[in-house]
Design an enzyme around this catalytic site. Structure first.
Site, mmCIF file in Angstrom:
data_model
loop_
_atom_site.group_PDB
_atom_site.id
_atom_site.type_symbol
_atom_site.label_atom_id
_atom_site.label_comp_id
_atom_site.label_asym_id
_atom_site.label_seq_id
_atom_site.Cartn_x
_atom_site.Cartn_y
_atom_site.Cartn_z
ATOM 1 N N HIS A 193 0.868 -1.179 0.000
ATOM 2 C CA HIS A 193 0.000 0.000 0.000
ATOM 3 C C HIS A 193 0.908 1.235 0.000
ATOM 4 O O HIS A 193 1.945 1.251 0.677
ATOM 5 C CB HIS A 193 -0.925 -0.016 1.222
ATOM 6 C CG HIS A 193 -2.096 -0.933 1.044
ATOM 7 N ND1 HIS A 193 -3.348 -0.663 1.540
ATOM 8 C CD2 HIS A 193 -2.208 -2.117 0.369
ATOM 9 C CE1 HIS A 193 -4.176 -1.645 1.199
ATOM 10 N NE2 HIS A 193 -3.505 -2.537 0.508
ATOM 11 N N GLU A 247 1.151 4.280 1.194
ATOM 12 C CA GLU A 247 1.653 5.020 2.353
ATOM 13 C C GLU A 247 2.697 4.217 3.129
ATOM 14 O O GLU A 247 3.623 4.778 3.710
ATOM 15 C CB GLU A 247 0.518 5.488 3.270
ATOM 16 C CG GLU A 247 -0.505 4.456 3.714
ATOM 17 C CD GLU A 247 -1.679 4.297 2.746
ATOM 18 O OE1 GLU A 247 -1.440 3.910 1.583
ATOM 19 O OE2 GLU A 247 -2.833 4.505 3.169
ATOM 20 N N ARG A 283 8.602 3.099 4.223
ATOM 21 C CA ARG A 283 9.759 2.225 3.999
ATOM 22 C C ARG A 283 10.828 2.991 3.220
ATOM 23 O O ARG A 283 12.021 2.920 3.521
ATOM 24 C CB ARG A 283 9.360 0.981 3.203
ATOM 25 C CG ARG A 283 8.394 0.042 3.886
ATOM 26 C CD ARG A 283 8.302 -1.287 3.128
ATOM 27 N NE ARG A 283 9.469 -2.106 3.427
ATOM 28 C CZ ARG A 283 9.541 -2.937 4.461
ATOM 29 N NH1 ARG A 283 8.516 -3.086 5.260
ATOM 30 N NH2 ARG A 283 10.635 -3.620 4.681
ATOM 31 N N CYS A 337 -3.670 0.135 6.828
ATOM 32 C CA CYS A 337 -2.822 1.329 6.921
ATOM 33 C C CYS A 337 -3.250 2.199 8.107
ATOM 34 O O CYS A 337 -2.414 2.815 8.759
ATOM 35 C CB CYS A 337 -2.876 2.116 5.623
ATOM 36 S SG CYS A 337 -2.144 1.194 4.260
ATOM 37 N N LYS A 370 -1.503 0.657 11.099
ATOM 38 C CA LYS A 370 -0.047 0.836 11.066
ATOM 39 C C LYS A 370 0.343 2.293 11.325
ATOM 40 O O LYS A 370 1.279 2.576 12.063
ATOM 41 C CB LYS A 370 0.515 0.364 9.727
ATOM 42 C CG LYS A 370 0.472 -1.150 9.578
ATOM 43 C CD LYS A 370 1.211 -1.600 8.335
ATOM 44 C CE LYS A 370 1.215 -3.129 8.276
ATOM 45 N NZ LYS A 370 1.914 -3.633 7.088
ATOM 46 N N LYS A 401 15.910 -6.913 15.227
ATOM 47 C CA LYS A 401 14.598 -6.302 15.490
ATOM 48 C C LYS A 401 14.159 -6.601 16.929
ATOM 49 O O LYS A 401 13.670 -5.717 17.642
ATOM 50 C CB LYS A 401 13.575 -6.841 14.488
ATOM 51 C CG LYS A 401 12.243 -6.138 14.533
ATOM 52 C CD LYS A 401 11.341 -6.609 13.402
ATOM 53 C CE LYS A 401 10.007 -5.884 13.463
ATOM 54 N NZ LYS A 401 9.116 -6.245 12.371
HETATM 55 ZN ZN LIG Z 1 -3.896 0.705 2.957
#
Ligand SMILES: [Zn+2]
Length: 389
Positions: free
Chosen positions: A81, A83, A88, A200, A203, A357
């Site tokens: 996606h 955004e 990234r 999104c 996130k 991570k």
């Molecule tokens: Zn999205």
């Protein structure tokens, strides 16, 4: 943000979109059907000089089914996606700028002092998205729109909306869209293989706490770097209602005295709208979403790199089924690419991406706090996607 600045930012993004290669953009198919996509971009605005510069530009509306991650080894981009690709891309640009400083070159974004990096404070960050982010924020406008497909209209207690029956606070895609303030996976056809990638909305919501730095860049900074503005065209009242609930109301925690909790350092975006529309936005239900995604990074205004991404890898590099991935298939925003760059610049760290991570305690703590608030019943994880060089 004043109208002139918004116009300046939108013109900049629109001009750069027009310069993308034709192969990176939606097409008109042989049957005459027009494709659409979503455009996103991260722009820095120097609030002292009023200068603006694009850092990353991206398009895309696709996410990979969870099962495809089995052969990824960090090379496939799970969530394409726009955004998410833009964020990234921002992290790839940051890593590249750290490399510039190591070579003795200058950076208009960051400064280095005793091995730690600082974001130049005049630089404000704007995330432009040509459409409302998928997931919770867009549920109010979905309810009002003609797009409302009866397939998404199900009984409030229907089992098919859940991925895990024990987790009622995470729902699949747009199912039961009248339910608000909960985590959703990326929307997709109900008969398609499921992606467990979160919407999104969810996130971006987490990034108000954890910042837009990723697990590689976060630990290198003295202070996290947050988005300041979210700029979306043509926001209606229902959009604003959805954005407010998604990015503020559902996260704000009150302690016993009714005061906002101090241990939840929320950095809310300022929401801005513009009346400039994106030329390849979805204009009717007859149009199909483009399978192609793309990303362009701007190390400076003249030093850029552009790639088209199809099925999570660079366009032209995809292999079907369970076959091995082709050499150099990884995009410049993939884990594999970023981990390789990171290891070149900071070679003393952990040898595996996921081990590194897991060691980012401060960032992980912020993410956990946000996840508990967003989905109190539990968090549904995607398949692990590790890379070792
Ligand atoms: Zn999205």
């Amino acid at each position: 943000m004043d109208a002139t600045l918004k116009e300046q930012i939108c013109n900049l993004i629109s001009d750069e979109y027009k310069k993308l290669k034709q192969s990176s953009k939606p097409v008109i198919r042989s049957n005459g059907k027009k494709e659409w996509t979503v455009l996103a971009s991260i722009v820095k605005w120097d609030n002292k000089t009023n200068e603006t510069r694009i850092l990353s530009l991206s398009t895309g509306v696709k996410a990979l089914p969870d099962e495809t991650l089995q052969r990824s080894s960090g090379k496939m981009v799970h969530d394409c996606h726009a955004e998410i690709l833009a964020i990234r891309g921002f992290n790839s640009v940051i890593l590249q700028h750290m490399g510039f400083l190591k070579e003795g070159k200058s950076s208009d974004l960051i400064e280095e002092k005793e091995g730690k990096y600082t974001w130049k404070e005049n630089n404000k960050l704007v995330l432009y998205i040509s459409r409302m982010p998928c997931g919770d924020a867009s549920m109010d406008s979905l309810e009002e729109s003609e797009d409302t497909n009866e397939n998404f209209q199900i009984a409030d207690d229907a089992d098919q909306q859940y991925i895990n029956d024990d987790i009622k606070t995470t729902i699949r895609g747009r199912l039961n869209f009248s339910k608000k303030g909960i985590v959703r996976t990326k929307p997709g056809r109900i008969d398609s293989n499921i992606t467990l990638s979160k919407s999104c909305s969810d996130k971006l919501c987490v990034k108000q706490l954890s910042s837009i730095l990723n697990s590689l860049t976060f630990g290198l900074f003295n202070e996290p770097v947050y988005l300041d503005y979210l700029l979306i065209p043509m926001l209606k009242e229902s959009d604003l209602r959805g954005l407010k609930r998604c990015f503020t109301t559902r996260l704000v925690c009150h302690n016993n005295e009714g005061k906002e909790s101090d241990d939840f350092p929320l950095h809310p975006f300022v929401i801005e709208s513009t009346d400039q529309c994106f030329i390849d936005d979805k204009k009717s239900a007859a149009e199909d979403p483009s399978a192609m995604s793309s990303v362009k990074l701007y190390f400076s205004s003249s030093d850029t790199i552009e790639q088209a991404i199809l099925n999570g890898v660079r366009n032209g590099f995809y292999t079907k089924g369970n076959k091995r991935l082709r050499k150099n298939c990884e995009a410049i925003v993939s884990r594999y690419f970023q981990w390789t760059l990171f290891q070149t610049l900071f070679p003393s760290h952990e040898k595996s991406y996921l081990a590194h991570k897991a060691a980012q305690k401060a960032r992980n703590e912020l993410i956990s706090k946000a996840r508990v608030r967003l989905s109190p019943d539990g968090w549904i994880h995607t398949l692990p996607d590790d890379c070792v060089l």
